[in-house]
Design an enzyme around this catalytic site. Structure first.
Site, PDB file in Angstrom:
ATOM      1  N   GLU A 193       0.809  -1.216   0.000  1.00  0.00           N
ATOM      2  CA  GLU A 193       0.000   0.000   0.000  1.00  0.00           C
ATOM      3  C   GLU A 193       0.845   1.270   0.000  1.00  0.00           C
ATOM      4  O   GLU A 193       0.328   2.367   0.235  1.00  0.00           O
ATOM      5  CB  GLU A 193      -0.941   0.009   1.210  1.00  0.00           C
ATOM      6  CG  GLU A 193      -1.924  -1.130   1.258  1.00  0.00           C
ATOM      7  CD  GLU A 193      -2.984  -1.085   0.167  1.00  0.00           C
ATOM      8  OE1 GLU A 193      -2.852  -0.278  -0.788  1.00  0.00           O
ATOM      9  OE2 GLU A 193      -3.943  -1.854   0.256  1.00  0.00           O
ATOM     10  N   HIS A 233      -2.792   2.427   8.718  1.00  0.00           N
ATOM     11  CA  HIS A 233      -3.843   1.773   7.931  1.00  0.00           C
ATOM     12  C   HIS A 233      -4.144   0.426   8.565  1.00  0.00           C
ATOM     13  O   HIS A 233      -3.226  -0.349   8.863  1.00  0.00           O
ATOM     14  CB  HIS A 233      -3.380   1.573   6.497  1.00  0.00           C
ATOM     15  CG  HIS A 233      -4.233   0.653   5.688  1.00  0.00           C
ATOM     16  ND1 HIS A 233      -5.594   0.809   5.573  1.00  0.00           N
ATOM     17  CD2 HIS A 233      -3.923  -0.463   4.967  1.00  0.00           C
ATOM     18  CE1 HIS A 233      -6.085  -0.146   4.802  1.00  0.00           C
ATOM     19  NE2 HIS A 233      -5.091  -0.942   4.425  1.00  0.00           N
ATOM     20  N   HIS A 275      -7.251  -3.012   8.949  1.00  0.00           N
ATOM     21  CA  HIS A 275      -8.459  -3.707   8.522  1.00  0.00           C
ATOM     22  C   HIS A 275      -9.266  -4.056   9.774  1.00  0.00           C
ATOM     23  O   HIS A 275      -9.779  -5.159   9.917  1.00  0.00           O
ATOM     24  CB  HIS A 275      -8.110  -4.982   7.755  1.00  0.00           C
ATOM     25  CG  HIS A 275      -7.451  -4.746   6.433  1.00  0.00           C
ATOM     26  ND1 HIS A 275      -7.164  -5.777   5.559  1.00  0.00           N
ATOM     27  CD2 HIS A 275      -7.025  -3.617   5.815  1.00  0.00           C
ATOM     28  CE1 HIS A 275      -6.572  -5.292   4.475  1.00  0.00           C
ATOM     29  NE2 HIS A 275      -6.484  -3.981   4.610  1.00  0.00           N
ATOM     30  N   TYR A 277     -20.145  13.168  19.141  1.00  0.00           N
ATOM     31  CA  TYR A 277     -19.243  14.304  18.970  1.00  0.00           C
ATOM     32  C   TYR A 277     -17.790  13.894  18.747  1.00  0.00           C
ATOM     33  O   TYR A 277     -16.988  14.663  18.197  1.00  0.00           O
ATOM     34  CB  TYR A 277     -19.347  15.270  20.154  1.00  0.00           C
ATOM     35  CG  TYR A 277     -18.729  14.788  21.448  1.00  0.00           C
ATOM     36  CD1 TYR A 277     -17.361  14.946  21.696  1.00  0.00           C
ATOM     37  CD2 TYR A 277     -19.508  14.196  22.449  1.00  0.00           C
ATOM     38  CE1 TYR A 277     -16.796  14.517  22.879  1.00  0.00           C
ATOM     39  CE2 TYR A 277     -18.948  13.777  23.627  1.00  0.00           C
ATOM     40  CZ  TYR A 277     -17.592  13.933  23.848  1.00  0.00           C
ATOM     41  OH  TYR A 277     -17.028  13.507  25.024  1.00  0.00           O
ATOM     42  N   HIS A 306     -12.519  -2.560   2.162  1.00  0.00           N
ATOM     43  CA  HIS A 306     -11.087  -2.652   2.430  1.00  0.00           C
ATOM     44  C   HIS A 306     -10.740  -2.411   3.894  1.00  0.00           C
ATOM     45  O   HIS A 306     -10.348  -3.334   4.601  1.00  0.00           O
ATOM     46  CB  HIS A 306     -10.356  -1.658   1.516  1.00  0.00           C
ATOM     47  CG  HIS A 306      -8.869  -1.759   1.530  1.00  0.00           C
ATOM     48  ND1 HIS A 306      -8.100  -1.453   0.431  1.00  0.00           N
ATOM     49  CD2 HIS A 306      -7.991  -2.094   2.512  1.00  0.00           C
ATOM     50  CE1 HIS A 306      -6.819  -1.624   0.720  1.00  0.00           C
ATOM     51  NE2 HIS A 306      -6.734  -2.012   1.983  1.00  0.00           N
ATOM     52  N   TYR A 323      -8.746  22.012  24.185  1.00  0.00           N
ATOM     53  CA  TYR A 323      -8.641  20.983  25.223  1.00  0.00           C
ATOM     54  C   TYR A 323      -7.284  20.295  25.216  1.00  0.00           C
ATOM     55  O   TYR A 323      -6.726  19.945  26.246  1.00  0.00           O
ATOM     56  CB  TYR A 323      -9.750  19.953  24.992  1.00  0.00           C
ATOM     57  CG  TYR A 323      -9.781  18.809  25.980  1.00  0.00           C
ATOM     58  CD1 TYR A 323     -10.235  18.996  27.278  1.00  0.00           C
ATOM     59  CD2 TYR A 323      -9.338  17.545  25.612  1.00  0.00           C
ATOM     60  CE1 TYR A 323     -10.264  17.951  28.192  1.00  0.00           C
ATOM     61  CE2 TYR A 323      -9.355  16.493  26.503  1.00  0.00           C
ATOM     62  CZ  TYR A 323      -9.810  16.697  27.787  1.00  0.00           C
ATOM     63  OH  TYR A 323      -9.832  15.652  28.666  1.00  0.00           O
TER      64      TYR A 323
END
Length: 214
Positions: free
Chosen positions: A74, A93, A95, A114, A156, A210
């Site tokens: 990837e 990344h 899965h 939120y 994916h 914050y």
């Protein structure tokens, strides 16, 4: 941060997402910017066995500068995201199961909670499908990430970017949490109440004051 420290952090994040069950069958990958390019996890090596010296150093055009193995398949979307997003210092990344289930329905995550604002906007989009490891997937990922720090990839998985490895890791874990909550709501038959754009802007502003994540 030294190269040694950065390599160690990448391996630690990769092993953490693996332990969390986010990387079945050696899926997923982790990278961070380094010396005008990036360091990325190698292809086909189980994370539990990955060592800092196994990482691959790439240029942003995908040329290998160092590393004995092959970079993650990837790597194209990592390089394209770094080129498109100067704010991205790290990419994770996965899965992860619930986010991938939602992505397989080609459905993004709306602002039902939120904490969606942690992902950089009022929703988490689902990018259009393309075969893994292709320029088309890279282009779809970059488009889906416009104004965002996370995107689902249709059929994916999920990508998160951050200003640090810790930030990207936090976001990818929160996407999995939010995906699970959203799927549970849908399965219950209840209709999620979606927060409006004005509220999400207020939340984003409060997050900014914050503490910095990502």
């Amino acid at each position: 941060m030294t190269e040694t420290e950065l390599r160690q952090q990448i391996v630690e994040v990769a092993q953490a997402i693996d332990r969390a069950g986010f990387c079945p069958s050696k899926s997923g990958n982790v990278s961070a910017r380094f010396e005008g390019g990036l360091l990325i996890t190698p292809s086909g090596l189980p994370y539990a066995k990955t060592k800092p010296q196994d990482l691959i150093h790439l240029t942003l055009d995908g040329s290998v500068l160092s590393g004995a193995g092959k970079p993650s398949s990837e790597w194209p979307f990592h390089t394209e995201i770094y080129k498109a997003r100067p704010d991205a210092q790290a990419i994770v990344h996965t899965h992860s199961p619930r986010a991938t289930a939602l992505a397989s329905a080609r459905r993004g995550i709306p602002a039902f909670h939120y904490m969606i604002a942690l992902c950089g906007g009022a929703d988490v989009r689902c990018a259009e499908y393309a075969t893994f490891g292709t320029p088309e997937l890279a282009a779809n990922a970059v488009k889906g990430l416009e104004g965002r720090k996370a995107v689902l990839l249709a059929n994916h998985g999920v990508i998160a970017l951050g200003g640090s490895l810790a930030g990207a890791h936090t976001i990818v874990a929160e996407v999995e949490n939010l995906a699970g909550q959203y799927l549970d709501l849908l399965a219950s038959g209840l209709e999620p109440v979606i927060l409006d754009a004005a509220e999400m802007e207020r939340v984003s502003a409060r997050f900014a004051g914050y503490g910095k994540v990502g």
